[in-house]
Scaffold this motif. Structure first.
Motif, mmCIF file in Angstrom:
data_model
loop_
_atom_site.group_PDB
_atom_site.id
_atom_site.type_symbol
_atom_site.label_atom_id
_atom_site.label_comp_id
_atom_site.label_asym_id
_atom_site.label_seq_id
_atom_site.Cartn_x
_atom_site.Cartn_y
_atom_site.Cartn_z
ATOM 1 N N LYS A 1 0.834 -1.207 0.000
ATOM 2 C CA LYS A 1 0.000 0.000 0.000
ATOM 3 C C LYS A 1 0.863 1.250 0.000
ATOM 4 C CE LYS A 1 -3.850 0.584 2.090
ATOM 5 N NZ LYS A 1 -4.923 0.749 3.094
ATOM 6 N N ALA A 2 1.929 1.236 0.791
ATOM 7 C CA ALA A 2 2.809 2.398 0.862
ATOM 8 C C ALA A 2 3.482 2.670 -0.478
ATOM 9 C CB ALA A 2 3.867 2.176 1.944
ATOM 10 N N ASN A 3 3.656 1.619 -1.276
ATOM 11 C CA ASN A 3 4.270 1.754 -2.599
ATOM 12 C C ASN A 3 3.239 1.919 -3.702
ATOM 13 O OD1 ASN A 3 7.431 1.283 -2.671
ATOM 14 N ND2 ASN A 3 6.616 -0.011 -1.030
ATOM 15 N N ASN A 4 1.987 2.155 -3.310
ATOM 16 C CA ASN A 4 0.916 2.408 -4.273
ATOM 17 C C ASN A 4 0.833 1.310 -5.340
ATOM 18 O OD1 ASN A 4 -1.249 3.907 -5.281
ATOM 19 N ND2 ASN A 4 0.061 5.035 -6.724
ATOM 20 N N VAL A 5 0.853 0.061 -4.864
ATOM 21 C CA VAL A 5 0.787 -1.076 -5.772
ATOM 22 C C VAL A 5 -0.575 -1.135 -6.469
ATOM 23 C CG1 VAL A 5 0.527 -3.595 -5.742
ATOM 24 C CG2 VAL A 5 2.526 -2.533 -4.687
ATOM 25 N N LYS A 6 -0.544 -1.241 -7.798
ATOM 26 C CA LYS A 6 -1.764 -1.287 -8.602
ATOM 27 C C LYS A 6 -2.088 -2.695 -9.098
ATOM 28 C CE LYS A 6 -2.460 3.151 -8.438
ATOM 29 N NZ LYS A 6 -3.615 3.707 -7.681
ATOM 30 N N HIS A 7 -1.098 -3.560 -9.074
ATOM 31 C CA HIS A 7 -1.269 -4.944 -9.524
ATOM 32 C C HIS A 7 -0.581 -5.846 -8.502
ATOM 33 C CE1 HIS A 7 -2.268 -3.265 -13.519
ATOM 34 N NE2 HIS A 7 -1.234 -2.455 -13.304
ATOM 35 N N LEU A 8 -1.094 -7.064 -8.351
ATOM 36 C CA LEU A 8 -0.491 -8.018 -7.414
ATOM 37 C C LEU A 8 -0.286 -9.358 -8.092
ATOM 38 C CD1 LEU A 8 0.430 -8.736 -4.508
ATOM 39 C CD2 LEU A 8 -1.913 -9.534 -4.103
ATOM 40 N N ILE A 9 0.927 -9.889 -7.951
ATOM 41 C CA ILE A 9 1.236 -11.249 -8.394
ATOM 42 C C ILE A 9 1.457 -12.077 -7.136
ATOM 43 C CG2 ILE A 9 2.810 -12.721 -9.698
ATOM 44 C CD1 ILE A 9 3.546 -10.231 -11.355
ATOM 45 N N LEU A 10 0.563 -13.002 -6.884
ATOM 46 C CA LEU A 10 0.621 -13.870 -5.707
ATOM 47 C C LEU A 10 1.160 -15.228 -6.132
ATOM 48 C CD1 LEU A 10 -0.081 -14.478 -2.727
ATOM 49 C CD2 LEU A 10 -2.398 -15.051 -3.494
ATOM 50 N N LEU B 1 -5.833 -3.903 -0.499
ATOM 51 C CA LEU B 1 -5.473 -3.215 -1.737
ATOM 52 C C LEU B 1 -6.672 -2.868 -2.597
ATOM 53 C CD1 LEU B 1 -2.307 -5.282 -2.768
ATOM 54 C CD2 LEU B 1 -2.430 -3.193 -1.401
ATOM 55 N N ASN B 2 -7.845 -3.436 -2.292
ATOM 56 C CA ASN B 2 -9.076 -3.149 -3.049
ATOM 57 C C ASN B 2 -8.916 -3.404 -4.551
ATOM 58 O OD1 ASN B 2 -11.034 -1.923 -0.964
ATOM 59 N ND2 ASN B 2 -9.131 -0.804 -0.602
#
Length: 495
Positions: free
Chosen positions: A252-261, A327-328
């Motif tokens: 969140k602090a890095n303003n992540v827009k996409h996530l690879i899990l 992250l919504n």
């Protein structure tokens, strides 16, 4: 050994047996108390009870016939196995153990491990010779301390060549020496000229007490000006839920827009951790249905009539009062393979009705059932367990469904982008050029050409036999603490 590996439900519960006859204190007929525990526990809880005639409530008309039945089995293991429904295809995950202390240690995150995870394959041009390839080295483990690396090949244990007949025995020891080898493709795409050459090099590995941090790697990658969070998560372990939330705080602090899990080697773990992880990925579905449960007929009817909410697991916005760093997201990229099981599959299946889940990799294990720890006590709980033995059971007791009812994925969950790992060219986990991660990044970038190039280069050709997770009976577990209400305790369905 991985410690959180099938869908396991552990909860505090007090139920008495559902046998069709009453115990007669005046009847002095003797039967194995352990076998008695096995039958009564299975009769009460087993998910597939209706499929096993010997578990029917009216199976025995008297104590005599019941005792004769128990004594006809040579061991608790023999009786337990006789009560399993379609072991090879349906119930591959119910187990009985003779040391519940060790079992409890596993569930608490303590195990013995040398830190080497691997996969076994047939050596090219052979139907009996076996090679192992290291796919993961656990942090701060004996294997890491001795320099073992992902991609290392071994073809012998203690100097004895691995074969289809001896690999289980050789790899079962708490201490052994792996003899390293080199895999040669000879720069061709054919396998007929591939060779495996032994090296004059070996590493002795010892299984030591080990507690694994499942948060193996986190990273933020920039793609077209937007930050992409990468998380390799190797086990749903409740003890690390706070660290997981902290990892998402960093995203969140890095303003992540996409996530690879990355769940490619994740065999499962705590149901609640799966809910928390899914709630961190999203956040906009607080209180909505995450998954539902289907039990055997007697339990299902009772729950539906008395407290249907007990059959529902819901998204949340906190972990024991601490707000989640959600992250919504409306889309998530999940790397999953045939080693991804249980809670990993639960996350994929349960998120699917809500957001766009891009499953990259291979078909998953296909584990959607849950089991529970049963002890030999009046209520099958830990307190008051018979002090004369340490047997406990893990029978399947329910199966999980997502919001729209999807379950029974025996053949695993189908990938949206199918790419099999090439074990002769595994790459570095977390590196942007590693095959599965590169595929996800190409998809985020929107580069069809790049994605097709990655897929064309990933052509595994070795015949797999088994992986290290499969060497332990509890390799695909998922557990959740679930305390049932007072009105369910000590209930006999035949009353």
């Amino acid at each position: 050994m991985k410690f959180t590996k099938a869908l396991i439900l552990i909860f505090t519960v007090s139920f008495i047996t559902t046998s069709c006859f009453k115990d007669d204190d005046d009847n002095q007929i003797s039967a194995s108390s352990i076998n008695d525990f096995v039958w009564k526990g299975m009769n009460t809880f087993y998910l597939y009870k209706n499929n096993i005639p010997n578990l029917a409530n009216d199976r025995f008309t008297s104590n005599i016939t019941y005792v004769d039945y128990l004594n006809s089995h040579s061991s608790p293991e023999d009786l337990f196995e006789s009560l399993i429904h379609q072991r090879e295809t349906v119930d591959k995950y119910s187990w009985i153990v003779d040391d519940y202390i060790a079992l409890e240690q596993l569930f608490s995150g303590v195990s013995t491990s040398n830190g080497m995870e691997f996969k076994l394959f047939l050596e090219p041009n052979s139907s009996t010779k076996v090679i192992g390839i290291v796919r993961l080295v656990l942090a701060n483990s004996d294997a890491e301390n001795k320099g073992l690396k992902r991609g290392d090949v071994f073809n012998a244990i203690n100097g004895t060549p691995l074969t289809t007949n001896n690999y289980s025995r050789l790899l079962a020891s708490n201490s052994y020496k792996i003899n390293l080898a080199t895999y040669n493709t000879n720069n061709t795409s054919e396998t007929s000229d591939d060779t495996v050459a032994s090296k004059n090099e070996s590493i002795t590995l010892n299984k030591l007490q080990y507690s694994e941090n499942p948060i193996y790697k986190t990273k933020v990658i920039t793609v077209k000006g937007e930050n992409v969070g990468y998380l390799m998560y190797n086990g749903f372990t409740a003890n690390y839920d706070s660290q997981l939330n902290a990892a998402f705080a960093n995203f969140k602090a890095n303003n992540v827009k996409h996530l690879i899990l990355d769940l490619r080697y994740n065999p499962g773990g705590a149901v609640n951790s799966a809910i928390l992880l899914s709630s961190m990925i999203t956040g906009q579905f607080n209180g909505e249905i995450f998954s539902t449960e289907a039990w055997n007929t007697e339990f299902q009817t009772f729950f539906e009539n008395q407290n249907p909410e007990l059959l529902i697991n819901r998204f949340t916005n906190n972990n024991k009062g601490t707000a989640l760093n959600s992250l919504n997201l409306q889309k998530v990229y999940i790397l999953a393979t045939d080693a991804s099981a249980s809670a990993s599959e639960l996350v994929i299946n349960s998120l699917d009705p809500y957001i766009n889940v891009i499953h990259i990799g291979d078909f998953t294990t296909g584990k959607y059932q849950a089991s529970t720890t049963l002890y030999d006590s009046d209520d099958f709980g830990r307190e008051g367990a018979n002090p004369n033995h340490a047997y406990a059971m893990q029978p399947l007791i329910f199966k999980s469904l997502n919001k729209v009812g999807n379950t029974d994925y025996d053949n695993g969950l189908t990938p949206d982008i199918q790419i099999k790992e090439s074990y002769t060219n595994l790459g570095v986990l977390g590196d942007e050029n590693e095959t599965l991660l590169a595929a996800a990044l190409a998809n985020i970038e929107g580069s069809i050409i790049k994605l097709e190039t990655i897929k064309s280069k990933s052509k595994p050709f070795l015949k797999s036999i088994k992986d290290s997770n499969s060497f332990e009976p509890f390799n695909n577990e998922m557990h959740v603490e679930k305390k049932l209400p007072t009105d369910l305790k000590r209930r006999n369905f035949n009353e």
